[in-house]
Design an enzyme around this catalytic site. Structure first.
Site: not given
Length: 226
Positions: A40, A44, A113, A116
Site C-alpha cells: 500500500e 500510494d 488501501d 493502492e
C-alpha cells in the site's frame, strides 16, 4: 477469499507473473503476519506521481494549488473506494475473523488501501510501465471528466474568498454545543460575520467538518440575500 483470481485479473487488465504478490495485496493486517501495508505504501507513491503527471498534461493552465486540489480529489479514500467497488475487490479480500464479522470487506478504508496495494504489487511484478498502464485504465473515465477546480475548494476557503472580494472582514467560528459520548461526539458550530445578525450553522462528528458546514450555510445565506 477464493483462490481463483482470474476474474479479478481480467478486470484489472493485468496478468500477474507472481500471483503471490496479488494475494499479498489482498491480505489485510487483521489476518496477522504478512499483509498488504508495505505494498500500500509503495502503491500510494506511484498513484500520486502518475495522477500528478496526468493532470499536468491534461490541465496546462492550472496552477500548483489547482493541480493539487484536483489530485487530492482523485486519490482520496472515497475515490479509491469507488474504484475498489467497481472492481469488486471485497469479494477477494482476505480478512481476519473480526473484520469479516464487522463487514470489513465493505469498509471504505480497507477497500481504498487494497487498490493502492494492488498498484504496488503490479509495479513489483511487471515494472513501472505496467503500474502506469493499470492506473490509466482505472482512472480513464475520471481523467476524461475532471471536475471544475472551483467546486473542489472547501466551503471555508470559498467563503473567505467571497468576503475578501467584497472587502469584508473574515468570519468567526463559534462552538455552540458538543453532545454525545466521547467516542461519538457531535459538534454544533456557528459562522458569524461582523455587522450581520444572521449566522450560518453546521453540525458534524468533528469540529472541522462542522465549521465547513457552517461556512457552506453562510455562503448560501449571503448569496440568497445578494
Amino acid at each position: 477469499m477464493s483462490p481463483d483470481t482470474d476474474k479479478l485479473q481480467e478486470r484489472l487488465g493485468y496478468r500477474f507473473q507472481q500471483p503471490e504478490l496479488l494475494q499479498a495485496a489482498l491480505t489485510h493486517r487483521s489476518m496477522g503476519g504478512a499483509n498488504n501495508e508495505r505494498l500500500e505504501f509503495l502503491g500510494d507513491g506511484l498513484l500520486n506521481f502518475v495522477i500528478a503527471e496526468a493532470l499536468f498534461r491534461l490541465r496546462p493552465r492550472c496552477n500548483e494549488g489547482e493541480l493539487s486540489r484536483l489530485r487530492a480529489n482523485l486519490v482520496n479514500r472515497g475515490s479509491l473506494a469507488l474504484i475498489s467497488r467497481d472492481l469488486g475487490l471485497g469479494e477477494w479480500m482476505r480478512l481476519g475473523g473480526g473484520e469479516l464479522k464487522s463487514g470489513g470487506h465493505r469498509r471504505e478504508s480497507i477497500l481504498a488501501d487494497a487498490v493502492e496495494a494492488i498498484v504496488g504489487a503490479v509495479y513489483l511484478d511487471g515494472g513501472f510501465e505496467a503500474a502506469v498502464a493499470l492506473l490509466h485504465r482505472l482512472y480513464a473515465a475520471r481523467l476524461a471528466d475532471l471536475p471544475d477546480v472551483e467546486s473542489l475548494k472547501d466551503p471555508k476557503t470559498r467563503l473567505q474568498e467571497y468576503l475578501q472580494a467584497g472587502g469584508k472582514p473574515l468570519p468567526e467560528y463559534e462552538l455552540l454545543q458538543i453532545t454525545g459520548k466521547a467516542h461519538e461526539q457531535s459538534f454544533r458550530v456557528a459562522c458569524r460575520l461582523q455587522g450581520h445578525d444572521f449566522y450560518g450553522e453546521g453540525r458534524s462528528g468533528s469540529r472541522r467538518k462542522a465549521e465547513q458546514a457552517a461556512a457552506e450555510h453562510m455562503l448560501q445565506l449571503l448569496k440568497g440575500k445578494s
